[in-house]
Design an enzyme around this catalytic site. Structure first.
Site, PDB file in Angstrom:
ATOM      1  CD  GLU A 156      -2.930  -0.927   0.013  1.00 14.09           C
ATOM      2  OE1 GLU A 156      -3.539   0.138  -0.134  1.00 14.09           O
ATOM      3  OE2 GLU A 156      -3.045  -1.885  -0.778  1.00 14.09           O
ATOM      4  CB  SER A 445     -51.312 -36.045   1.537  1.00 13.49           C
ATOM      5  OG  SER A 445     -52.322 -36.081   0.549  1.00 13.49           O
TER       6      SER A 445
END
Length: 732
Positions: A156, A445
């Site tokens: 950086e 069902s």
């Protein structure tokens, strides 16, 4: 005659004293700002006498004219330049001084989250999911691995230890790169130093205020705006930070606040998230992968694409080697052994489950707090993997390629403790639609066991007789209701076990009408079906909607002997700083719904569904007993299979999100197969547990004549139901 007297001496006449020469008066000089904006006149050289002047040629005069003009321009430029420089320096100094006052304390800078983190632990005390702004606790320059510090600086800001907060060389280089690549001078590469990036992370000292009307996302986007004015404001703030803090302190703020993907804020959180280790312990390859995330956290997150993250890490390792942070041997070893994810980070299991638990936990202790929270849950990663593998196998081998059909799975214990949850196909990420908990679908069902549970508790037996024949029920406002069986044939007088095993619609509706719809509705609600249940006779056939987790919890009540359960996943909630639980839960058992003998008969009947009825494809190997019920809705828009063994209850739903009918799929087909594959894996290595059911070979006593339930005039059905239930209890 000579003068014989004394000669008088010669005396000079007195001269008047010479007047004192006055010192030349000093020229009056103006004040500083007057001199600053006044250009001084150059003293003219004395003119040469006529005899010393040389005759000038025409060219000489031209040359002298241009020379004088050039000198005038240069003097003008210099005069303006140094004055503008002084003014600019004064303005910058004032801006730095003002920024200095607005910089928060180091304690505030290290942890500037707007919400806390939530860490999820499974039933074996292993981490499997994270939420919120994950934060592993504040770290300092001295408490992280030197490799991590070196990787960040090399990637950086290689001049971090030499500049004063701003790097003119870096800005000029970034502008040159941007222009060469066809972008604007400040678009793309910004040439920001680590100090300037910290200035952005702390939003130039402006804290987030919920009362501002902005969301956190909007606030953070505003802090990252790359406009010229924003860049100009960064410069004095960065210089003020360099004035107030040491380089190590500035770097510590960066290490704590940088976002590194997957919800991890800060390098300690990211190290725990990706590698399950402290930032103090990371190797060069792991440090390079973490530092490589800074340029684009979401894009390079290893949980999203590990190979891409490793390529980025190789670039960072090269930079570390070139700048002398790694020896040749260290560099070669790191390149040969790239960083890999921990097991929890690689699997990404349990996101659907974690989302569900988050929705159940109090928001003021999870989503709306800046505390770091720990949730201990019922989740089992082994069972989760079993469910995911089963779903993938069935869809790969039994479903046509390109199908958009979806499925969901829930596995829980008999007390309602959820062990696994699959929210759908290809739904590993957090925050996606969870079909196990959010999809309201007709149950078909799969609802029928609650009709038979109500009947058994009113005195019917598993071998009581009921007639399966055409029905014509008049429904006010809807005409005549005539249910048909799936095969369009009727079987006449059958016992309850056969009717449930073959999922006979007409017989089930007749039974429901016999005992009363209100009774059926009450039993279903007490078992945990909290949806708005239908009022008409079709209630018995599952026309009402429910969720998979709700239905699976209701079946758990049948397994545990007739006691209702509330599905739960949270065991305890505590703060990371204080392990004392703030919230705790030991089980989900509620009130008894039906008698234990009724539940044991119903389990036997549901066992016959698997052994001889519609759920035959769910039979388990090695003689392990299982019970369950299939469910298929009208036009096959939903297909269910929910069942249990003596150890676990599992529910499976299958369908399309847009309610498109399934092609050739019923609850006894693919859902039953998914259920079977799940349960085979879940029970791998477990001893066979018997089902809590009656032994039909010894339970052959004559069945009492069932009494049809019909409330007398003026008597409430629920009251009559309670009286009958009490009579049945006393009778037994």
């Amino acid at each position: 005659m000579a003068n014989s007297g004394k000669r008088r001496p010669l005396v000079a006449d007195r001269r008047p004293p010479a007047p004192k020469r006055k010192k030349p008066a000093k020229a009056k000089r103006g004040g500083f700002f007057r001199r600053l904006f006044t250009f001084s006149k150059r003293t003219k050289a004395p003119k040469r006498s006529a005899r010393t002047q040389k005759p000038r040629t025409f060219m000489g005069r031209i040359k002298m004219l241009f020379t004088g003009l050039l000198r005038l321009i240069l003097r003008l430029i210099w005069g303006i330049t140094w004055r503008v420089s002084v003014i600019g320096a004064l303005i910058l100094a004032c801006a730095v001084a003002i920024s200095y006052q607005s910089i928060p304390t180091m304690a505030e800078l290290k942890d500037g989250r707007h919400r806390g983190s939530v860490t999820f632990y499974d039933r074996n005390n292993a981490v499997y999911a994270w939420r919120g702004d994950q934060f592993g606790g504040p770290v300092s320059f001295a408490t992280v691995s030197p490799h991590l510090v070196n990787a960040v600086v090399a990637t950086e800001d290689r001049r971090f230890y030499r500049h004063f907060g701003v790097s003119p060389r870096g800005i000029a280089s970034a502008i040159r790169i941007n222009l060469r690549e066809g972008r604007g001078p400040l678009s793309g590469n910004g040439g920001s130093t680590i100090t300037q990036q910290v200035s952005k992370l702390v939003c130039l000292g402006d804290p987030y205020l919920p009362s501002s009307g902005m969301t956190e996302a909007e606030y953070e986007a505003q802090c990252r705006v790359g406009s010229v004015w924003r860049k100009l404001k960064e410069v004095p703030f960065a210089m003020a930070m360099e004035w107030k803090f040491t380089k190590e302190e500035i770097l510590a703020v960066y290490l704590n606040r940088a976002y590194l993907g997957a919800g991890a804020r800060g390098f300690e959180a990211a190290s725990q998230r990706y590698f399950n280790k402290s930032a103090m312990e990371v190797r060069p390859a792991e440090a390079a992968m973490l530092a490589g995330l800074l340029v684009a956290p979401s894009y390079y997150a290893p949980t999203r694409n590990l190979e891409r993250a490793q390529r980025r890490a190789r670039t960072v390792l090269r930079l570390m080697h070139e700048q002398g942070y790694l020896s040749s041997a260290q560099y070669a070893q790191a390149q040969a052994n790239p960083a890999t994810l921990s097991t929890a980070a690689r699997d990404q299991s349990g996101n659907a489950f974690a989302d569900w638990v988050m929705s159940k936990a109090p928001s003021f202790l999870t989503r709306d707090t800046t505390e770091d929270v720990v949730l201990r849950t019922t989740f089992d990663q082994r069972i989760q993997q079993a469910a995911e593998d089963a779903l993938e196998l069935v869809f790969e081998t039994k479903v046509r390629e390109g199908s958009n059909a979806q499925a969901a799975i829930v596995v829980m214990s008999a007390d309602g403790a959820v062990r696994a949850m699959v929210g759908g196909r290809n739904t590993l990420r957090a925050g996606q639609f969870n079909r196990a908990t959010q999809a309201m679908r007709q149950t078909g069902s799969a609802f029928k066991p609650f009709v038979y549970a109500a009947a058994l508790d009113l005195g019917y037996r598993y071998d009581s007789t009921i007639t399966d024949a055409p029905l014509a029920i008049k429904v006010p406002g809807s005409g005549t209701y005539s249910p048909a069986n799936y095969t369009n044939e009727f079987f006449g007088d059958v016992d309850l076990t056969f009717a449930l095993a073959q999922s006979l619609n007409a017989a089930t509706v007749a039974l429901s009408e016999d005992i009363g719809r209100d009774v059926v509705r009450t039993v279903a609600e007490q078992f945990g079906i909290n949806s708005d249940l239908a009022q008409g006779p079709a209630l018995a056939l599952g026309v009402s909607e429910s969720t998979l987790v709700e239905m699976t919890g209701a079946y758990a009540g049948i397994l545990n002997g007739g006691t209702s359960v509330t599905p739960y996943g949270l065991l305890s909630l505590s703060l990371r700083a204080d392990p004392t639980p703030l919230i705790g839960q030991e089980g989900g058992l509620g009130e008894r719904v039906i008698q234990e003998r009724s539940a044991r008969q119903l389990v036997y009947m549901m066992h016959q569904v698997v052994q001889t009825g519609s759920g035959g494809r769910a039979q388990l190997p090695d003689g392990r007993p299982a019970a369950g019920k299939t469910g298929t809705t009208q036009a096959a828009r939903d297909a269910w299979f929910i069942g249990f063994t003596g150890d676990y209850v599992t529910g499976v739903w299958m369908g399309y999100d847009d309610n498109t009918p399934l092609s050739g799929v019923t609850g006894g087909g693919l859902p039953a197969e998914i259920w079977r594959e799940t349960m085979v894996r879940v029970h791998d290595g477990l001893p066979i547990s018997p089902l809590p059911m009656i032994d039909a070979t010894t339970d052959r006593r004559p069945a009492p004549q069932p009494q049809p339930y019909s409330a007398p005039q003026g008597q409430d059905r629920l009251e009559r139901f309670l009286l009958d239930a009490l009579g049945a209890i006393l009778g037994n």
